[in-house]
Scaffold this motif. Sequence first.
Motif, PDB file in Angstrom:
ATOM      1  N   TRP A  61       0.635  -1.094   0.413  1.00  0.00           N
ATOM      2  CA  TRP A  61      -0.112  -0.099   0.448  1.00  0.00           C
ATOM      3  C   TRP A  61       0.853   1.427   0.212  1.00  0.00           C
ATOM      4  CZ3 TRP A  61       0.094   3.438   3.598  1.00  0.00           C
ATOM      5  CH2 TRP A  61       0.724   2.831   4.989  1.00  0.00           C
ATOM      6  N   LYS A  62       1.917   0.400   0.862  1.00  0.00           N
ATOM      7  CA  LYS A  62       2.878   2.410   0.710  1.00  0.00           C
ATOM      8  C   LYS A  62       3.429   3.061  -0.990  1.00  0.00           C
ATOM      9  CE  LYS A  62       4.687   2.407   5.085  1.00  0.00           C
ATOM     10  NZ  LYS A  62       5.738   2.387   6.273  1.00  0.00           N
ATOM     11  N   SER A  68       0.913   7.381  -6.178  1.00  0.00           N
ATOM     12  CA  SER A  68      -0.294   7.543  -6.623  1.00  0.00           C
ATOM     13  C   SER A  68      -0.158   8.869  -7.026  1.00  0.00           C
ATOM     14  CB  SER A  68      -1.709   7.279  -5.771  1.00  0.00           C
ATOM     15  OG  SER A  68      -1.822   5.562  -6.559  1.00  0.00           O
ATOM     16  N   LEU A  69       0.882   9.394  -5.808  1.00  0.00           N
ATOM     17  CA  LEU A  69       0.745  10.226  -5.466  1.00  0.00           C
ATOM     18  C   LEU A  69       1.976  11.020  -6.336  1.00  0.00           C
ATOM     19  CD1 LEU A  69       1.368  10.975  -1.898  1.00  0.00           C
ATOM     20  CD2 LEU A  69      -0.313  12.267  -2.982  1.00  0.00           C
ATOM     21  N   PHE A  70       3.735   9.838  -6.946  1.00  0.00           N
ATOM     22  CA  PHE A  70       4.040  10.809  -7.903  1.00  0.00           C
ATOM     23  C   PHE A  70       3.310  11.082  -9.218  1.00  0.00           C
ATOM     24  CE2 PHE A  70       6.993   9.255 -11.400  1.00  0.00           C
ATOM     25  CZ  PHE A  70       7.899   9.630 -11.708  1.00  0.00           C
ATOM     26  N   SER A 119       0.153  10.131 -18.154  1.00  0.00           N
ATOM     27  CA  SER A 119      -0.399   9.432 -17.626  1.00  0.00           C
ATOM     28  C   SER A 119      -0.773   8.144 -17.251  1.00  0.00           C
ATOM     29  CB  SER A 119      -1.360  10.249 -17.015  1.00  0.00           C
ATOM     30  OG  SER A 119      -2.605  10.737 -17.894  1.00  0.00           O
ATOM     31  N   HIS A 120      -1.206   7.857 -19.110  1.00  0.00           N
ATOM     32  CA  HIS A 120      -2.256   6.297 -19.509  1.00  0.00           C
ATOM     33  C   HIS A 120      -0.678   5.420 -19.130  1.00  0.00           C
ATOM     34  CE1 HIS A 120      -5.134   8.515 -20.620  1.00  0.00           C
ATOM     35  NE2 HIS A 120      -6.324   7.687 -20.241  1.00  0.00           N
ATOM     36  N   VAL A 121      -0.419   5.605 -19.987  1.00  0.00           N
ATOM     37  CA  VAL A 121       1.303   5.156 -19.547  1.00  0.00           C
ATOM     38  C   VAL A 121       1.702   4.801 -18.377  1.00  0.00           C
ATOM     39  CG1 VAL A 121       3.663   4.801 -21.074  1.00  0.00           C
ATOM     40  CG2 VAL A 121       1.821   5.186 -22.469  1.00  0.00           C
ATOM     41  N   SER A 122       2.096   5.541 -18.042  1.00  0.00           N
ATOM     42  CA  SER A 122       2.834   6.169 -16.284  1.00  0.00           C
ATOM     43  C   SER A 122       1.945   5.448 -15.821  1.00  0.00           C
ATOM     44  CB  SER A 122       2.617   7.199 -15.901  1.00  0.00           C
ATOM     45  OG  SER A 122       3.561   7.351 -14.320  1.00  0.00           O
ATOM     46  N   PHE A 123       0.444   4.946 -15.931  1.00  0.00           N
ATOM     47  CA  PHE A 123      -0.098   3.935 -14.982  1.00  0.00           C
ATOM     48  C   PHE A 123      -0.248   2.450 -15.427  1.00  0.00           C
ATOM     49  CE2 PHE A 123      -5.220   3.451 -13.020  1.00  0.00           C
ATOM     50  CZ  PHE A 123      -4.410   3.139 -12.365  1.00  0.00           C
ATOM     51  N   THR A 124      -0.180   2.253 -15.954  1.00  0.00           N
ATOM     52  CA  THR A 124      -0.274   0.634 -17.147  1.00  0.00           C
ATOM     53  C   THR A 124       1.090   0.411 -17.011  1.00  0.00           C
ATOM     54  OG1 THR A 124      -1.617   1.663 -18.116  1.00  0.00           O
ATOM     55  CG2 THR A 124      -0.267  -0.015 -18.743  1.00  0.00           C
ATOM     56  N   TYR A 125       2.292   1.088 -16.632  1.00  0.00           N
ATOM     57  CA  TYR A 125       3.480   0.489 -16.585  1.00  0.00           C
ATOM     58  C   TYR A 125       3.994   0.551 -14.909  1.00  0.00           C
ATOM     59  CZ  TYR A 125       8.870  -0.315 -15.817  1.00  0.00           C
ATOM     60  OH  TYR A 125       9.671   0.075 -15.735  1.00  0.00           O
ATOM     61  N   ILE A 171       9.984   5.380 -18.270  1.00  0.00           N
ATOM     62  CA  ILE A 171      11.863   6.182 -17.360  1.00  0.00           C
ATOM     63  C   ILE A 171      11.315   7.100 -16.690  1.00  0.00           C
ATOM     64  CG2 ILE A 171      14.209   7.568 -18.000  1.00  0.00           C
ATOM     65  CD1 ILE A 171      13.894   7.004 -20.930  1.00  0.00           C
ATOM     66  N   PHE A 172      10.856   7.784 -16.247  1.00  0.00           N
ATOM     67  CA  PHE A 172      10.178   8.123 -15.238  1.00  0.00           C
ATOM     68  C   PHE A 172       9.981   7.975 -13.729  1.00  0.00           C
ATOM     69  CE2 PHE A 172       9.495  12.438 -17.458  1.00  0.00           C
ATOM     70  CZ  PHE A 172      10.896  13.108 -17.006  1.00  0.00           C
ATOM     71  N   CYS A 173       9.340   6.273 -14.233  1.00  0.00           N
ATOM     72  CA  CYS A 173       8.278   5.841 -12.860  1.00  0.00           C
ATOM     73  C   CYS A 173       9.741   5.151 -12.786  1.00  0.00           C
ATOM     74  CB  CYS A 173       7.580   4.872 -13.973  1.00  0.00           C
ATOM     75  SG  CYS A 173       6.276   5.880 -14.273  1.00  0.00           S
ATOM     76  N   THR A 174      10.042   4.421 -13.850  1.00  0.00           N
ATOM     77  CA  THR A 174      11.353   3.500 -12.965  1.00  0.00           C
ATOM     78  C   THR A 174      12.944   4.260 -12.246  1.00  0.00           C
ATOM     79  OG1 THR A 174      11.623   2.285 -15.839  1.00  0.00           O
ATOM     80  CG2 THR A 174      13.174   1.666 -14.481  1.00  0.00           C
ATOM     81  N   LEU A 175      13.194   5.365 -12.229  1.00  0.00           N
ATOM     82  CA  LEU A 175      13.505   5.767 -11.714  1.00  0.00           C
ATOM     83  C   LEU A 175      12.900   6.456 -10.634  1.00  0.00           C
ATOM     84  CD1 LEU A 175      15.203   8.795 -14.203  1.00  0.00           C
ATOM     85  CD2 LEU A 175      16.437   6.913 -13.335  1.00  0.00           C
ATOM     86  N   PHE A 176      12.198   6.676 -10.712  1.00  0.00           N
ATOM     87  CA  PHE A 176      10.900   6.598  -9.361  1.00  0.00           C
ATOM     88  C   PHE A 176      10.943   5.371  -8.113  1.00  0.00           C
ATOM     89  CE2 PHE A 176       6.894   5.556  -7.211  1.00  0.00           C
ATOM     90  CZ  PHE A 176       6.459   6.523  -5.520  1.00  0.00           C
TER      91      PHE A 176
END
Length: 181
Positions: A61-62, A68-70, A119-125, A171-176
């Motif tokens: 959950w964390k 989600s906040l990111f 954001s669609h791609v970010s959410f799915t990734y 890339i941003f999600c992976t780095l996150f």
Amino acid sequence: MINIILLILSLSLIPKIDIWFTKYIYQINFLKILSGSQFIKRHFLGINCIFYAYFIYLGFWKMILYHSLFDLLFINFCLKWCIKRIRPISSLFKDDKYFGLTDFKFTSKWAINQSFTSSHVSFTYSVFYLFWHFTSLNLLSYSYLIALIIMILCRINKGAHYLSDCCYSIIFCTLFYQYIV
């Protein structure tokens, strides 16, 4: 695996490749049926929410909260609000003007015509990343990789994003996930 994906995605940052790929995917007619349908927009994102609930049940959950906040604050608020990159349907396919990564215009107004990042791609990734790293469900991981590719192709085919918009989201999600969480 993730490093190989990031290497491949970095090719989209070359403007000629970005333009060529975006134009090529935009012209594929059989994708128009899928990208224009409500399945991608509503049902597929609903399926992502169900899997988010599954990961919350597993105790992540964390991580879900942080992502989600990111996604909300960084990808949708900071990047889309502050960087005005016109969607390909409004620029590249009408007047053949490419708004590359160096053509960003910072703005203080929100406009519906901003494409950077997806954001669609970010959410799915993020769902794919969680399946890939934290479960032993390999079949579901690979099927979500296919779903991610379909999401990218549909967002480009709809004219909502350039290839580089989708790749930057990944890339941003992976780095996150690798450095922040």
